[in-house]
Write a protein that holds these residues in place. Structure first.
Motif, short mmCIF file in Angstrom:
data_model
loop_
_atom_site.label_atom_id
_atom_site.label_comp_id
_atom_site.label_asym_id
_atom_site.label_seq_id
_atom_site.Cartn_x
_atom_site.Cartn_y
_atom_site.Cartn_z
N VAL A 9 0.84 -1.19 0.00
CA VAL A 9 0.00 0.00 0.00
C VAL A 9 0.88 1.24 0.00
CG1 VAL A 9 -1.86 1.21 1.20
CG2 VAL A 9 -1.71 -1.29 1.34
N PHE A 11 0.69 5.38 0.26
CA PHE A 11 -0.05 6.59 0.60
C PHE A 11 0.68 7.79 0.01
CE2 PHE A 11 -1.97 3.97 3.77
CZ PHE A 11 -3.09 4.64 4.26
N CYS A 12 0.01 8.59 -0.79
CA CYS A 12 0.61 9.84 -1.24
C CYS A 12 0.69 10.76 -0.02
CB CYS A 12 -0.23 10.50 -2.33
SG CYS A 12 0.44 12.12 -2.80
N GLN A 34 -1.37 7.53 7.02
CA GLN A 34 -0.40 6.49 6.68
C GLN A 34 0.15 5.85 7.95
OE1 GLN A 34 3.24 6.62 7.12
NE2 GLN A 34 3.56 4.69 6.07
N LYS A 56 4.96 5.19 2.42
CA LYS A 56 4.73 6.56 1.97
C LYS A 56 5.17 6.65 0.52
CE LYS A 56 6.27 8.24 6.40
NZ LYS A 56 7.34 8.96 7.07
N LEU A 69 -4.49 6.72 -1.93
CA LEU A 69 -3.58 5.61 -1.69
C LEU A 69 -3.86 4.58 -2.77
CD1 LEU A 69 -5.06 2.87 -0.30
CD2 LEU A 69 -5.27 4.47 1.58
#
Length: 107
Positions: A9, A11-12, A34, A56, A69
């Motif tokens: 996964v 996350f922006c 996140q 991240k 995400l």
């Protein structure tokens, strides 16, 4: 070939300068979400090789749909608002393999 993680996964957490032309996921608590997701998968025993990895990422270029995400290997994109949304993504998708349609972003 098997993937090292069942789910990876991203996350922006990109932060743009004030007054930028595009929104910034970091301004929507992306960093905190996140960190929350990472702790949650660890608490549930889902973290680690063969399971789930929460990372991240810089800009994922879906700024206007954010915060965003993405879950691999499926390439499912999500948006979220708060911990309740993150809980639903973790519980449904990461723990049980069921995509959360209400939070999914169209490809």
């Amino acid at each position: 070939m098997d993937s090292f993680y069942k789910y990876h996964v991203f996350f922006c957490v990109n932060q743009r300068e004030p007054g930028a032309d595009r929104p910034s996921c970091a301004n929507c608590n992306a960093q905190q979400m996140q960190e929350y997701a990472k702790k949650r998968v660890k608490t549930l025993g889902l973290a680690g090789p063969g399971q789930v990895r929460i990372n991240k990422a810089g800009c994922l270029d879906r700024c206007e749909l954010g915060p965003t995400l993405v879950v691999y290997p499926e390439g499912v994109w999500y948006t979220y608002i708060d911990e309740t949304d993150i809980d639903e993504i973790v519980d449904s998708h990461l723990a049980n393999g069921k995509i959360v349609e209400r939070l999914k972003i169209d490809q």
